[in-house]
Design an enzyme around this catalytic site. Structure first.
Site, PDB file in Angstrom:
ATOM      1  N   ARG A 137       0.837  -1.206   0.000  1.00  0.00           N
ATOM      2  CA  ARG A 137       0.000   0.000   0.000  1.00  0.00           C
ATOM      3  C   ARG A 137       0.868   1.252   0.000  1.00  0.00           C
ATOM      4  NH1 ARG A 137      -2.654  -3.642   3.532  1.00  0.00           N
ATOM      5  NH2 ARG A 137      -1.617  -2.733   5.359  1.00  0.00           N
ATOM      6  N   CYS A 157       1.581  20.807 -10.322  1.00  0.00           N
ATOM      7  CA  CYS A 157       0.117  20.828 -10.240  1.00  0.00           C
ATOM      8  C   CYS A 157      -0.394  19.400 -10.019  1.00  0.00           C
ATOM      9  CB  CYS A 157      -0.476  21.429 -11.509  1.00  0.00           C
ATOM     10  SG  CYS A 157      -0.079  23.170 -11.755  1.00  0.00           S
ATOM     11  N   ARG A 177      -3.248  19.608  -7.163  1.00  0.00           N
ATOM     12  CA  ARG A 177      -3.552  20.734  -6.275  1.00  0.00           C
ATOM     13  C   ARG A 177      -4.318  21.829  -7.007  1.00  0.00           C
ATOM     14  NH1 ARG A 177      -0.705  25.098  -7.617  1.00  0.00           N
ATOM     15  NH2 ARG A 177       1.214  24.830  -8.806  1.00  0.00           N
ATOM     16  N   SER A 178      -4.123  21.931  -8.331  1.00  0.00           N
ATOM     17  CA  SER A 178      -4.690  23.029  -9.112  1.00  0.00           C
ATOM     18  C   SER A 178      -4.955  22.552 -10.531  1.00  0.00           C
ATOM     19  CB  SER A 178      -3.701  24.210  -9.125  1.00  0.00           C
ATOM     20  OG  SER A 178      -4.141  25.241  -9.972  1.00  0.00           O
ATOM     21  N   ASP A 180      -6.499  23.990 -14.326  1.00  0.00           N
ATOM     22  CA  ASP A 180      -7.095  24.876 -15.319  1.00  0.00           C
ATOM     23  C   ASP A 180      -7.995  23.987 -16.181  1.00  0.00           C
ATOM     24  OD1 ASP A 180      -7.641  26.275 -17.674  1.00  0.00           O
ATOM     25  OD2 ASP A 180      -5.676  27.229 -17.763  1.00  0.00           O
ATOM     26  N   ASN A 188      -4.487  16.190 -18.813  1.00  0.00           N
ATOM     27  CA  ASN A 188      -3.965  15.420 -17.685  1.00  0.00           C
ATOM     28  C   ASN A 188      -4.661  14.068 -17.544  1.00  0.00           C
ATOM     29  OD1 ASN A 188      -3.546  18.441 -15.799  1.00  0.00           O
ATOM     30  ND2 ASN A 188      -1.942  17.266 -16.787  1.00  0.00           N
ATOM     31  N   HIS A 218     -10.662  25.153 -11.493  1.00  0.00           N
ATOM     32  CA  HIS A 218     -11.077  26.518 -11.823  1.00  0.00           C
ATOM     33  C   HIS A 218     -11.162  26.785 -13.319  1.00  0.00           C
ATOM     34  CE1 HIS A 218      -6.624  26.437 -11.209  1.00  0.00           C
ATOM     35  NE2 HIS A 218      -6.639  27.084 -12.359  1.00  0.00           N
ATOM     36  N   TYR A 220     -10.671  30.171 -15.791  1.00  0.00           N
ATOM     37  CA  TYR A 220     -10.192  31.558 -15.817  1.00  0.00           C
ATOM     38  C   TYR A 220     -11.228  32.494 -16.430  1.00  0.00           C
ATOM     39  CZ  TYR A 220      -5.479  30.423 -14.261  1.00  0.00           C
ATOM     40  OH  TYR A 220      -4.402  30.042 -13.503  1.00  0.00           O
TER      41      TYR A 220
END
Length: 276
Positions: A137, A157, A177-178, A180, A188, A218, A220
């Site tokens: 694990r 990211c 974490r972020s 677009d 991705n 998010h 833009y």
């Protein structure tokens, strides 16, 4: 409807209808003309893709999946941090005069660490565990090395992959974490779906689920109208993804080891600005 389209539409509608704007504060990202790049966002989006049923690529607009795979190999195979070794220009805005993005992404995967079985980098450790200790694990990678953040052109990211074997099925979680949503979301998803399929094949496993966890999802401000137009496009059937079944060595894959059958998509010619 393609499953990837269905998820993307639901995510974007949720962000646009229920998201929170950051126009009340100063932000780091900016547009090429220097204007602050504000966003509307949702926190904590979790998407699940079953790779055994359908390959998750958008048909609402084209995803340049060959370029996405090329970047994936640049990071995970070459373990490079130099854009001169990358075919596309997606990292050019963050590279220095020598083409380096600092101690980011591929650099972190290439650093060797000591284990009882010997010195290995993060990718080789994953490959070793999948073959020798699939019940573990602890099969994961992390690019978010706090010690090196000050020497990275951009903080990672998509920063962590966790692999888990259930029976003969390889599942994975991508932590981000972020995100677009317009420029990078499906890019991705395609990349880490391909990575999971690659890892499964060379480990004698079959690919299962990719779970994508996004902390800050998010859109833009200058992308909002474009996203609304894309969401009006019809969804087409998902294509069939093929991987060369003869490749058993992770480092033997090339961008030509993969193909997409019947990839149909809506034409989209708008130029999309990228916040930096």
């Amino acid at each position: 409807m393609s499953k990837a389209d269905e998820i993307f539409i639901a995510n974007c509608k949720d962000i646009l209808e229920n998201g929170v704007w950051d126009t009340d504060r100063e932000v780091r990202p900016h547009w090429e003309d220097g204007t602050p790049a504000h966003t509307v966002k949702k926190f904590g989006i979790i998407n699940r893709y079953n790779l055994s049923e359908e390959f998750p690529i958008l048909t609402l607009r084209r995803t340049y999946w060959k370029s996405a795979v090329d970047e994936l190999l640049w990071i995970w195979q070459k373990k490079s941090n130099n854009v001169h070794e990358l075919r596309s220009g997606v990292w050019d805005a963050w590279a220095d005069e020598n083409g380096s993005i600092g101690k980011a992404y591929g650099y972190q995967l290439g650093v060797k660490h000591h284990y009882p079985e010997g010195d290995m980098d993060q990718v080789d450790r994953v490959l070793w565990l999948l073959k020798n200790d699939p019940a573990s694990r602890r099969i994961l990678t992390s690019l978010y090395n706090f010690q090196d953040l000050s020497e990275m052109a951009l903080y990672p990211c998509a920063y962590s992959m966790t692999f888990n074997v259930s029976g003969n099925v390889l599942n994975a979680i991508l932590n981000q974490r972020s995100q677009d949503m317009l420029t990078a979301n499906n890019w991705n998803v395609v990349q880490y779906s391909v990575l999971t399929i690659m890892m499964a094949q060379v480990s004698g496993l079959v690919p299962g689920q990719l779970i994508h966890v996004i902390a800050d999802a998010h859109i833009y401000d200058r992308h909002v109208d474009t996203v609304r137009r894309i969401l009006e496009n019809p969804s087409l059937p998902a294509p069939t993804f093929h991987i060369d079944p003869t490749v058993k060595d992770f480092y033997a894959f090339t961008r030509d080891s993969f193909s997409m059958e019947n990839y149909r998509y809506n034409e989209f010619s708008e130029k999309i600005p990228v916040a930096i």
